[in-house]
Design a protein around this motif. Structure first.
Motif, short mmCIF file in Angstrom:
data_model
loop_
_atom_site.label_atom_id
_atom_site.label_comp_id
_atom_site.label_asym_id
_atom_site.label_seq_id
_atom_site.Cartn_x
_atom_site.Cartn_y
_atom_site.Cartn_z
N THR A 54 0.83 -1.20 0.00
CA THR A 54 0.00 0.00 0.00
C THR A 54 0.87 1.25 0.00
OG1 THR A 54 -1.73 -1.18 1.19
CG2 THR A 54 -1.84 1.21 1.22
N THR A 55 1.93 1.24 0.79
CA THR A 55 2.83 2.39 0.84
C THR A 55 3.59 2.54 -0.47
OG1 THR A 55 3.07 2.11 3.23
CG2 THR A 55 4.77 3.42 2.12
N VAL A 56 4.07 1.46 -1.02
CA VAL A 56 4.77 1.51 -2.32
C VAL A 56 3.84 2.06 -3.39
CG1 VAL A 56 5.86 0.13 -4.14
CG2 VAL A 56 6.36 -0.36 -1.74
N TYR A 57 2.60 1.59 -3.41
CA TYR A 57 1.60 2.08 -4.37
C TYR A 57 1.40 3.58 -4.18
CZ TYR A 57 -2.87 2.67 -6.74
OH TYR A 57 -3.87 3.12 -7.56
N SER A 58 1.30 4.03 -2.94
CA SER A 58 1.11 5.45 -2.66
C SER A 58 2.29 6.28 -3.15
CB SER A 58 0.90 5.68 -1.16
OG SER A 58 -0.30 5.09 -0.73
N ILE A 59 3.49 5.78 -2.96
CA ILE A 59 4.69 6.48 -3.42
C ILE A 59 4.67 6.65 -4.94
CG2 ILE A 59 7.21 6.28 -3.69
CD1 ILE A 59 7.17 4.97 -0.84
N PHE A 60 4.36 5.58 -5.65
CA PHE A 60 4.32 5.65 -7.11
C PHE A 60 3.15 6.52 -7.60
CE2 PHE A 60 6.81 1.53 -7.05
CZ PHE A 60 8.00 2.15 -7.40
N LYS A 61 2.07 6.51 -6.86
CA LYS A 61 0.92 7.35 -7.22
C LYS A 61 1.29 8.83 -7.09
CE LYS A 61 -3.93 7.39 -6.08
NZ LYS A 61 -4.97 6.93 -5.21
N ILE A 62 2.00 9.18 -6.02
CA ILE A 62 2.44 10.56 -5.83
C ILE A 62 3.43 10.95 -6.93
CG2 ILE A 62 3.81 12.08 -4.33
CD1 ILE A 62 2.51 10.49 -1.94
N LEU A 63 4.36 10.07 -7.23
CA LEU A 63 5.32 10.34 -8.31
C LEU A 63 4.60 10.58 -9.63
CD1 LEU A 63 8.19 10.52 -9.42
CD2 LEU A 63 8.19 8.03 -9.61
N ALA A 64 3.62 9.74 -9.95
CA ALA A 64 2.86 9.92 -11.19
C ALA A 64 2.12 11.26 -11.18
CB ALA A 64 1.87 8.76 -11.36
N GLY A 65 1.57 11.64 -10.03
CA GLY A 65 0.89 12.93 -9.92
C GLY A 65 1.83 14.09 -10.18
N VAL A 66 3.04 14.01 -9.65
CA VAL A 66 4.04 15.06 -9.86
C VAL A 66 4.43 15.14 -11.34
CG1 VAL A 66 6.42 15.76 -9.34
CG2 VAL A 66 4.90 15.03 -7.50
N LEU A 67 4.57 13.99 -11.99
CA LEU A 67 4.89 13.99 -13.42
C LEU A 67 3.79 14.67 -14.23
CD1 LEU A 67 6.45 10.43 -13.84
CD2 LEU A 67 7.64 12.63 -13.93
N HIS A 68 2.54 14.41 -13.89
CA HIS A 68 1.43 15.07 -14.59
C HIS A 68 1.39 16.56 -14.27
CE1 HIS A 68 -0.44 11.67 -16.56
NE2 HIS A 68 -0.26 10.97 -15.46
N THR A 101 -4.76 15.78 -10.16
CA THR A 101 -5.64 15.91 -9.00
C THR A 101 -6.16 14.55 -8.54
OG1 THR A 101 -7.54 16.43 -10.43
CG2 THR A 101 -6.35 18.28 -9.46
N GLU A 102 -6.49 13.69 -9.48
CA GLU A 102 -6.97 12.35 -9.11
C GLU A 102 -5.88 11.55 -8.41
OE1 GLU A 102 -8.63 10.38 -12.53
OE2 GLU A 102 -10.14 11.94 -12.82
N LEU A 103 -4.67 11.58 -8.95
CA LEU A 103 -3.57 10.80 -8.37
C LEU A 103 -3.15 11.33 -7.00
CD1 LEU A 103 -1.51 10.34 -11.62
CD2 LEU A 103 -2.45 8.49 -10.23
N LEU A 104 -3.25 12.64 -6.82
CA LEU A 104 -2.83 13.25 -5.57
C LEU A 104 -3.96 13.41 -4.56
CD1 LEU A 104 -0.41 15.92 -7.08
CD2 LEU A 104 0.21 13.77 -5.97
N GLY A 105 -5.16 12.97 -4.95
CA GLY A 105 -6.29 13.03 -4.04
C GLY A 105 -6.77 14.44 -3.77
#
Length: 112
Positions: A54-68, A101-105
């Motif tokens: 779950t934490t790894v997924y959250s880290i990659f989700k934040i990274l993807a949000g920053v890229l967008h 916005t979706e990736l970063l909640g």
């Protein structure tokens, strides 16, 4: 394993700035190889440190949000007298603000 798309992000555009096509191809192959190895090492480090999925997924989700976020373009003019520039309209079915916005909640508070 599903392939991860890493093209189309301004923050990752170093490959597109190589001087010649020959040099670019060699440079791209070297960077992609290093990236793949680095990603494998990162995943192994997460496992070694016993970081839960779950934490790894959250880290990659934040990274993807920053890229967008890096792909958002802004208009030069301000909106309704604010000093805050509005993002440009989405092009070709890709809306960087929506993805980020979706990736970063976060909430997308743009006018419809």
């Amino acid at each position: 394993n599903q392939a991860i798309k890493t093209t189309g992000f301004r923050y990752l555009s170093v490959l597109e700035n190589a001087e010649s096509s020959c040099k670019k191809d060699a440079f791209k192959a070297e960077i992609l190889s290093e990236d793949k190895n680095g990603f494998t090492e990162l995943v192994r480090a997460f496992e070694e440190l016993q970081v839960d999925q779950t934490t790894v997924y959250s880290i990659f989700k934040i990274l993807a949000g920053v890229l967008h976020l890096g792909n958002i373009e802004f208009n030069n003019k301000t909106h309704e007298g604010n000093d805050i520039a509005e993002p440009k309209a989405a092009a070709k079915g890709y809306d960087a603000v929506q993805y980020a916005t979706e990736l970063l909640g976060l909430s997308d508070t743009r006018s419809p």
